[in-house]
Design an enzyme around this catalytic site. Structure first.
Site, short mmCIF file in Angstrom:
data_model
loop_
_atom_site.label_atom_id
_atom_site.label_comp_id
_atom_site.label_asym_id
_atom_site.label_seq_id
_atom_site.Cartn_x
_atom_site.Cartn_y
_atom_site.Cartn_z
CG MET A 78 50.33 -11.59 -3.07
SD MET A 78 51.52 -10.74 -2.02
CE MET A 78 50.44 -10.05 -0.78
N GLY A 79 47.23 -15.35 -3.20
CA GLY A 79 46.55 -16.52 -2.64
C GLY A 79 45.72 -16.22 -1.41
CG HIS A 117 41.72 -12.99 -4.29
ND1 HIS A 117 41.67 -13.38 -2.96
CD2 HIS A 117 42.81 -12.23 -4.41
CE1 HIS A 117 42.69 -12.86 -2.32
NE2 HIS A 117 43.41 -12.15 -3.17
CG ASP A 174 45.37 -3.82 -2.98
OD1 ASP A 174 45.98 -3.64 -1.93
OD2 ASP A 174 44.64 -4.81 -3.17
P1 AMP Z 1 46.28 -9.94 -3.11
O1 AMP Z 1 46.18 -11.42 -3.14
O2 AMP Z 1 45.87 -9.34 -1.83
O3 AMP Z 1 47.61 -9.44 -3.63
O4 AMP Z 1 45.20 -9.41 -4.15
C1 AMP Z 1 45.19 -9.86 -5.49
C2 AMP Z 1 44.25 -8.99 -6.28
O5 AMP Z 1 42.94 -9.08 -5.71
C3 AMP Z 1 44.65 -7.51 -6.24
O6 AMP Z 1 44.41 -6.94 -7.50
C4 AMP Z 1 43.74 -6.96 -5.21
O7 AMP Z 1 43.47 -5.58 -5.35
C5 AMP Z 1 42.48 -7.78 -5.42
N1 AMP Z 1 41.65 -7.76 -4.22
C6 AMP Z 1 42.02 -8.10 -2.96
N2 AMP Z 1 41.00 -7.90 -2.10
C7 AMP Z 1 39.97 -7.41 -2.84
C8 AMP Z 1 38.63 -7.00 -2.54
N3 AMP Z 1 38.15 -7.04 -1.29
N4 AMP Z 1 37.87 -6.56 -3.55
C9 AMP Z 1 38.34 -6.49 -4.81
N5 AMP Z 1 39.58 -6.88 -5.16
C10 AMP Z 1 40.39 -7.33 -4.19
#
Ligand code: AMP
Length: 284
Positions: free
Chosen positions: A31-32, A38, A151
């Site tokens: 989601m950026g 990420h 997540d």
């Molecule tokens: P989001 O942008 O928050 O939807 O996350 C996109 C992807 O990055 C998802 O698969 C999340 O689980 C992963 N992600 C977000 N934060 C972390 C983190 N601190 N460590 C590892 N993966 C992450």
């Protein structure tokens, strides 16, 4: 040269070309507001596939009415730069109108694993996640897709969806990336006040302590473990309010009768403008 594609038709054309050239595709949905978490997914992808495609899409369907869709941080210019620097080949940024032109006639409804953890505090959230991931998988047709264990419930549900629907994609989970003080990296961390940011590392510290106590046989029952975490978190968090604490089997997300086995200890904490989640997993 990194390509930036902002519509589904254009993305499908790119995919057709990649498939014709027999390239393997790795997909990193986000989601950026990119951070090191990420970028670790990207790093893993660059090691495993020919072409790394990242989507950046703040999916309205997975936000509840009173949630932070409007205040969710967005910074596309910076994200594009980071993606490019870290070896992403194509960034896909569809609009909500393109993704959801009409009310859907056939919807995804997560049956197992959606009534606990974030599912109970965020009704409909995982239906929104499953819908967008299914759509993105159908557009990108990845060989491998990368998801963060921060997540963990999402990982479990997406893996189940892939199995249920015979999708030809391998799901690769990536360990949670943390700040130096232990706080799990999250785009939402920027919405913490200074004082909240000082306090938030206690979330992980408490989970990590519980894990080490559990591995040392400190808790006799699941109830004892959850009670210790509940008590300790409430003592340590002054500004944050604990939403839930769960100890579950992983990846089935079912209630264990004993502490033994493959497990996840997960929590969510509400702060004034945002809500943080974190978890630790272990085998015993
Ligand atoms: P989001 O942008 O928050 O939807 O996350 C996109 C992807 O990055 C998802 O698969 C999340 O689980 C992963 N992600 C977000 N934060 C972390 C983190 N601190 N460590 C590892 N993966 C992450």
């Amino acid at each position: 040269m990194m390509k930036h594609i902002n519509n589904i038709t254009g993305m499908k054309e790119e995919i057709a070309q990649l498939k014709a050239a027999k390239k393997t595709i790795g997909f990193v949905p986000t989601m950026g507001s990119l951070h090191e978490g990420h970028l670790q997914l990207v790093e893993k992808a660059t090691q495993q596939v020919d072409v790394v495609i990242m989507s950046i899409f703040v999916n309205p369907l997975q936000f509840g009415e009173n949630e932070d869709f409007d205040t969710y941080p967005r910074d596309l210019a910076n994200d594009l730069q980071l993606a490019k620097q870290h070896g992403v080949h194509q960034v896909f940024t569809p609009t909500a109108d393109d993704m959801y032109p009409n009310t859907m006639s056939v919807t995804m409804n997560v049956q197992r694993g959606a009534d606990i953890l974030c599912g109970s505090s965020r009704p409909g959230h995982f239906d929104g996640v499953a819908t967008v991931v299914m759509k993105l998988f159908n557009i990108i047709e990845p060989d491998v897709a990368y998801f963060g264990m921060k997540d963990a419930q999402q990982v479990a549900i997406i893996k189940q969806m892939v199995a249920d629907y015979h999708l030809n994609v391998t799901i690769v989970p990536i360990p949670t990336v943390r700040e130096e003080d232990g706080l799990a990296m999250s785009s939402r961390n920027v919405n913490l006040s200074h004082m909240e940011r000082q306090e938030a590392p206690h979330i992980y510290k408490t989970l990590a302590e519980a894990k080490s106590k559990a591995l040392q046989g400190h808790f006799k029952t699941v109830a004892q473990l959850e009670e210790w975490v509940n008590h300790t978190l409430k003592k340590r968090l002054v500004l944050g309010k604990v939403d839930y604490i769960y100890f579950l089997k992983f990846p089935s997300l079912t209630r264990p009768s004993t502490i033994a086995g493959s497990a996840i200890l997960a929590t969510a904490v509400h702060y004034e403008k945002t809500r943080l989640i974190d978890n630790v997993t272990w085998e015993q």
